[in-house]
Write a protein that holds these residues in place. Structure first.
Motif, PDB file in Angstrom:
ATOM      1  N   GLU A  71       0.816  -1.095   0.011  1.00 18.73           N
ATOM      2  CA  GLU A  71       0.042  -0.005   0.039  1.00 18.73           C
ATOM      3  C   GLU A  71       0.946   1.279  -0.136  1.00 18.73           C
ATOM      4  O   GLU A  71       2.092   1.124   0.525  1.00 18.73           O
ATOM      5  N   ALA A  72       0.399   2.255  -0.484  1.00 18.77           N
ATOM      6  CA  ALA A  72       1.251   3.561  -0.443  1.00 18.77           C
ATOM      7  C   ALA A  72       1.798   4.132   0.750  1.00 18.77           C
ATOM      8  O   ALA A  72       0.938   4.053   1.799  1.00 18.77           O
ATOM      9  N   VAL A  73       3.013   4.529   0.498  1.00 22.79           N
ATOM     10  CA  VAL A  73       3.470   4.948   1.943  1.00 22.79           C
ATOM     11  C   VAL A  73       4.354   6.368   1.600  1.00 22.79           C
ATOM     12  O   VAL A  73       4.667   6.535   0.384  1.00 22.79           O
ATOM     13  N   GLY A  74       4.508   7.362   2.493  1.00 19.16           N
ATOM     14  CA  GLY A  74       5.302   8.442   2.543  1.00 19.16           C
ATOM     15  C   GLY A  74       5.817   8.991   3.685  1.00 19.16           C
ATOM     16  O   GLY A  74       5.478   8.347   4.835  1.00 19.16           O
ATOM     17  N   PHE A  75       6.591   9.840   3.501  1.00 15.63           N
ATOM     18  CA  PHE A  75       7.512  10.115   5.038  1.00 15.63           C
ATOM     19  C   PHE A  75       7.819  11.685   5.018  1.00 15.63           C
ATOM     20  O   PHE A  75       7.565  12.381   4.054  1.00 15.63           O
ATOM     21  N   GLY A  76       7.924  12.195   6.306  1.00 16.43           N
ATOM     22  CA  GLY A  76       8.172  13.831   6.390  1.00 16.43           C
ATOM     23  C   GLY A  76       9.452  14.120   5.491  1.00 16.43           C
ATOM     24  O   GLY A  76      10.088  13.463   5.052  1.00 16.43           O
ATOM     25  N   ASN A  77       9.230  15.367   5.271  1.00 15.72           N
ATOM     26  CA  ASN A  77      10.408  16.044   4.449  1.00 15.72           C
ATOM     27  C   ASN A  77      10.396  15.165   3.143  1.00 15.72           C
ATOM     28  O   ASN A  77      11.285  15.774   2.355  1.00 15.72           O
ATOM     29  N   ASP A  78       9.317  14.677   2.513  1.00 18.01           N
ATOM     30  CA  ASP A  78       9.156  13.808   1.508  1.00 18.01           C
ATOM     31  C   ASP A  78      10.316  13.096   1.035  1.00 18.01           C
ATOM     32  O   ASP A  78      11.054  13.064   0.152  1.00 18.01           O
ATOM     33  N   ALA A  79      10.843  12.533   2.264  1.00 18.60           N
ATOM     34  CA  ALA A  79      12.155  11.597   2.301  1.00 18.60           C
ATOM     35  C   ALA A  79      12.002  10.460   1.456  1.00 18.60           C
ATOM     36  O   ALA A  79      10.991   9.803   1.571  1.00 18.60           O
ATOM     37  N   PRO A  80      12.970  10.107   0.698  1.00 19.48           N
ATOM     38  CA  PRO A  80      12.783   9.046  -0.343  1.00 19.48           C
ATOM     39  C   PRO A  80      12.771   7.681   0.498  1.00 19.48           C
ATOM     40  O   PRO A  80      13.578   7.589   1.574  1.00 19.48           O
ATOM     41  N   ILE A  81      12.081   6.872  -0.115  1.00 23.73           N
ATOM     42  CA  ILE A  81      12.132   5.397   0.498  1.00 23.73           C
ATOM     43  C   ILE A  81      13.648   4.689  -0.209  1.00 23.73           C
ATOM     44  O   ILE A  81      13.869   4.933  -1.235  1.00 23.73           O
ATOM     45  N   GLY A  82      14.307   4.130   0.637  1.00 25.35           N
ATOM     46  CA  GLY A  82      15.302   3.515   0.397  1.00 25.35           C
ATOM     47  C   GLY A  82      15.313   2.232  -0.221  1.00 25.35           C
ATOM     48  O   GLY A  82      14.176   1.577  -0.354  1.00 25.35           O
ATOM     49  N   ALA A 122      10.914  19.243  13.159  1.00 24.04           N
ATOM     50  CA  ALA A 122      11.233  20.085  14.458  1.00 24.04           C
ATOM     51  C   ALA A 122       9.815  20.528  14.748  1.00 24.04           C
ATOM     52  O   ALA A 122       9.209  21.437  14.019  1.00 24.04           O
ATOM     53  N   ILE A 123       9.347  20.218  15.952  1.00 21.18           N
ATOM     54  CA  ILE A 123       8.061  20.844  16.339  1.00 21.18           C
ATOM     55  C   ILE A 123       8.277  21.982  17.456  1.00 21.18           C
ATOM     56  O   ILE A 123       8.994  21.661  18.369  1.00 21.18           O
ATOM     57  N   PRO A 124       7.725  23.344  17.135  1.00 21.56           N
ATOM     58  CA  PRO A 124       8.111  24.329  17.978  1.00 21.56           C
ATOM     59  C   PRO A 124       7.095  24.129  19.233  1.00 21.56           C
ATOM     60  O   PRO A 124       6.381  23.366  19.396  1.00 21.56           O
ATOM     61  N   ALA A 125       7.651  25.165  20.392  1.00 24.08           N
ATOM     62  CA  ALA A 125       6.844  24.962  21.621  1.00 24.08           C
ATOM     63  C   ALA A 125       5.623  25.443  21.511  1.00 24.08           C
ATOM     64  O   ALA A 125       4.505  25.139  22.299  1.00 24.08           O
ATOM     65  N   ALA A 126       5.249  26.296  20.506  1.00 18.73           N
ATOM     66  CA  ALA A 126       4.036  26.951  20.150  1.00 18.73           C
ATOM     67  C   ALA A 126       3.935  27.317  18.637  1.00 18.73           C
ATOM     68  O   ALA A 126       5.017  27.514  18.051  1.00 18.73           O
ATOM     69  N   GLY A 127       2.733  27.389  18.097  1.00 17.94           N
ATOM     70  CA  GLY A 127       2.500  27.796  16.877  1.00 17.94           C
ATOM     71  C   GLY A 127       2.271  26.502  15.914  1.00 17.94           C
ATOM     72  O   GLY A 127       2.097  25.424  16.624  1.00 17.94           O
ATOM     73  N   GLU A 128       2.752  26.477  14.529  1.00 19.84           N
ATOM     74  CA  GLU A 128       2.399  25.390  13.934  1.00 19.84           C
ATOM     75  C   GLU A 128       3.612  25.190  12.792  1.00 19.84           C
ATOM     76  O   GLU A 128       4.388  26.153  12.437  1.00 19.84           O
ATOM     77  N   VAL A 129       3.978  24.040  12.313  1.00 19.09           N
ATOM     78  CA  VAL A 129       4.840  23.799  11.376  1.00 19.09           C
ATOM     79  C   VAL A 129       4.280  22.925  10.335  1.00 19.09           C
ATOM     80  O   VAL A 129       3.237  22.402  10.580  1.00 19.09           O
ATOM     81  N   ARG A 130       4.666  23.120   8.868  1.00 17.98           N
ATOM     82  CA  ARG A 130       3.766  22.538   7.850  1.00 17.98           C
ATOM     83  C   ARG A 130       5.069  21.538   7.003  1.00 17.98           C
ATOM     84  O   ARG A 130       6.075  21.845   6.985  1.00 17.98           O
ATOM     85  N   THR A 131       4.520  20.396   6.689  1.00 10.97           N
ATOM     86  CA  THR A 131       5.397  19.495   5.837  1.00 10.97           C
ATOM     87  C   THR A 131       4.603  19.060   4.695  1.00 10.97           C
ATOM     88  O   THR A 131       3.190  19.046   5.028  1.00 10.97           O
ATOM     89  N   GLN A 132       5.082  18.499   3.543  1.00 12.26           N
ATOM     90  CA  GLN A 132       4.301  17.930   2.644  1.00 12.26           C
ATOM     91  C   GLN A 132       5.028  16.499   2.386  1.00 12.26           C
ATOM     92  O   GLN A 132       5.995  16.030   2.631  1.00 12.26           O
ATOM     93  N   VAL A 133       3.984  15.607   2.270  1.00  9.61           N
ATOM     94  CA  VAL A 133       4.406  14.310   2.159  1.00  9.61           C
ATOM     95  C   VAL A 133       3.605  13.607   0.529  1.00  9.61           C
ATOM     96  O   VAL A 133       2.541  13.733   0.674  1.00  9.61           O
ATOM     97  N   THR A 134       4.599  12.974  -0.146  1.00  5.00           N
ATOM     98  CA  THR A 134       3.836  12.422  -1.230  1.00  5.00           C
ATOM     99  C   THR A 134       3.852  10.954  -1.115  1.00  5.00           C
ATOM    100  O   THR A 134       4.790  10.236  -0.629  1.00  5.00           O
ATOM    101  N   LEU A 135       2.400  10.335  -1.378  1.00  3.29           N
ATOM    102  CA  LEU A 135       2.567   8.987  -1.146  1.00  3.29           C
ATOM    103  C   LEU A 135       2.925   8.299  -2.453  1.00  3.29           C
ATOM    104  O   LEU A 135       2.860   8.634  -3.343  1.00  3.29           O
ATOM    105  N   ARG A 136       3.552   7.205  -2.008  1.00  5.71           N
ATOM    106  CA  ARG A 136       4.351   6.519  -3.102  1.00  5.71           C
ATOM    107  C   ARG A 136       3.560   4.995  -3.459  1.00  5.71           C
ATOM    108  O   ARG A 136       3.666   4.286  -2.454  1.00  5.71           O
ATOM    109  N   TYR A 137       3.213   4.772  -4.653  1.00  8.49           N
ATOM    110  CA  TYR A 137       2.650   3.620  -4.868  1.00  8.49           C
ATOM    111  C   TYR A 137       3.344   2.745  -5.463  1.00  8.49           C
ATOM    112  O   TYR A 137       4.091   3.068  -6.301  1.00  8.49           O
ATOM    113  N   ARG A 138       3.288   1.274  -5.302  1.00 10.80           N
ATOM    114  CA  ARG A 138       4.127   0.593  -6.014  1.00 10.80           C
ATOM    115  C   ARG A 138       3.723   0.217  -7.599  1.00 10.80           C
ATOM    116  O   ARG A 138       2.683   0.141  -7.702  1.00 10.80           O
TER     117      ARG A 138
END
Length: 146
Positions: free
Chosen positions: A106-117, A130-146
């Motif tokens: 099934e499709a998987v993805g990882f933070g920072n769009d890190a590639p699957i080895g 890195a999560i700050p003490a307050a506020g929000e942080v955003r990231t994108q993840v691409t799901l990779r299907y076999r």
């Protein structure tokens, strides 16, 4: 002798400064790209090193799958680094499907769009946010299907 109201206020303020200390928390907003279908569920996890990459931790968001991009918010994360993993549970069984070699079916993805080895998921450092003490942080993840 009871404290009068004018004398009580400074004592309450001091108590809040010294003893009423709450842990601060931040939010993680994950945009998943390329959800292929509306089958099953999509799950995103933000875990400390001991729960990554399996997503075996308490910071999880999930929703019914829908094609295209999807956005998830994991609120109340303590300050620090968290490994982000996501998968499209197309068959809805609550587990990441794997073949006999242990590779995801099934499709998987990882933070920072890190590639699957070649031999498995990216390491914690590559997929952690890195999560700050307050506020929000955003990231994108691409799901990779076999």
């Amino acid at each position: 002798m009871p404290l009068s109201r004018p004398r009580l206020i400074p004592h309450l303020a001091l108590a809040l400064l010294l003893g009423g200390h709450q842990a601060l928390a931040g939010d993680l907003v994950v945009t998943l790209r390329d959800v292929a279908s509306a089958e099953g569920m999509v799950r995103v996890a933000a875990c400390p090193p001991d729960g990554y990459p399996e997503g075996t931790c308490r910071f999880i968001a999930r929703a019914p799958a829908r094609p295209g991009p999807m956005q998830f918010r994991i609120a109340g994360l303590p300050e620090g680094r968290f490994g982000v993993s996501a998968f499209h549970d197309a068959d809805g069984d609550g587990r990441l499907g794997k073949d006999w070699l242990g590779r995801p079916t099934e499709a998987v993805g990882f933070g920072n769009d890190a590639p699957i080895g070649r031999f498995g998921p990216p390491g914690f450092d590559a997929a952690s946010i890195a999560i700050p003490a307050a506020g929000e942080v955003r990231t994108q993840v691409t799901l990779r299907y076999r």
